[in-house]
Enzyme design. Sequence first.
Site, mmCIF file in Angstrom:
data_model
loop_
_atom_site.group_PDB
_atom_site.id
_atom_site.type_symbol
_atom_site.label_atom_id
_atom_site.label_comp_id
_atom_site.label_asym_id
_atom_site.label_seq_id
_atom_site.Cartn_x
_atom_site.Cartn_y
_atom_site.Cartn_z
ATOM 1 N N CYS A 183 40.373 46.279 -15.814
ATOM 2 C CA CYS A 183 39.608 44.601 -16.225
ATOM 3 C C CYS A 183 39.142 44.033 -14.839
ATOM 4 O O CYS A 183 39.879 43.478 -13.816
ATOM 5 C CB CYS A 183 40.805 44.137 -16.915
ATOM 6 S SG CYS A 183 40.425 42.106 -16.775
ATOM 7 N N MET A 199 32.919 40.492 -19.578
ATOM 8 C CA MET A 199 34.407 40.816 -18.570
ATOM 9 C C MET A 199 33.750 40.693 -17.563
ATOM 10 O O MET A 199 32.286 41.153 -17.712
ATOM 11 C CB MET A 199 34.243 42.084 -19.759
ATOM 12 C CG MET A 199 34.478 42.321 -20.915
ATOM 13 S SD MET A 199 33.131 42.052 -22.209
ATOM 14 C CE MET A 199 32.941 43.946 -22.649
#
Length: 389
Positions: A104, A311
Amino acid sequence: MNHKPQITIPATYMRGGTSKGVFFNLSDLPEAAQQPGEARDRLLLRVIGSPDPYGKHTDGMGGATSSTSKTVILSKSSQPDHDVDYLFGQVAIDKPFLDWSGNCGNLTAAVGAFAIKSGLVDKVPDNGVAVVRIWQANIKQTILVHIPMTDGQVQETGDFELDGVTFPAAEVKVEFVNPVGDAELFPTGNLVDTLEVPGVGSFEATFINAGIPTIFLNAEDINCRGTELQGDINGDQDALAMFETIRAHGAVKMGLIQDIAEAADRQHTPKVAFVAPPKSYTSSSGKSISETDIDLNVRALSMGLLHHAMMGTAAVAIATASAIPGTLVNLAAGGGDRTEVRFGHPSGTLKVGAEVSRQDGQWQVDKVIMSRSARILMSGQVYVPDVIE
């Protein structure tokens, strides 16, 4: 009937970029959960509150979106010349599934602050910028996070604004070093391929491994504009099914899985994104985005739904692809050589930069740089039923 009491585990709830997650120091986890496996997965699923057939995460720390259903485990680094090992787990909302296949990028911005506050970094300046060297254990890559320091403390407040985050905070620069690692940048060997998807169609696609495995499509090829917001996609079950079918076949094409059925157990990667030339639109916050303010529009899906912003790892893929002439991302941005790109996403805009070079006929990616922000939301102990046997 007797029931075991809840257990308590030291934990910190943090925002990093446009994501939130529950952070743990590896040594604070119950012994059985300090190793990968079912015990760890059961524990973290219960912390987040998954699986939840209601899709609300009422009985856990999750936020019922892919951006807010995340866990992080940190420890002193096992690698030379690194400060901390960073392990990321993406938690499914309605399934008993925890995906460890990727990173992430947004929460990476919070790793440095947590590491410093947890005493995992040996030496930091009292004032100035602390550079925390992170070993991203999921993808085995180095990331440098630049953390502002004031009077020996992490500086979290500031005036840096990030579209997709409501309030300003201190700017955190994130530097992805060699974000391709040992993978093939273009796994098929081509900048653009034709992806055949039975029952759906045939599409031009750029497959890339940078930050996170990503499949880029042209918006117009899938009957999209490139200016969509979440409501335009996430309420359309046919569209979502189409994207998941494309993702599964693209994963096979990239060599990530052998059969499309395996995609169900690899939900976090690859990502699917679609690109379009710059076009004005109104973001989800009501902010007007002019086509003159951006180089292109990009929309991406995460865990089966259109992401509310972008993202961080997909932004790495966007930056890399934009810098290489001939990819779909580069062409949507107008083509040619570039070292940075500003793209529009559902929440606003983001600028990212990439340094690439060509050696022996092959493209190399030295680093990708972007700015995020991060802050601690709450720290203390998380209470969870004892699901470890």
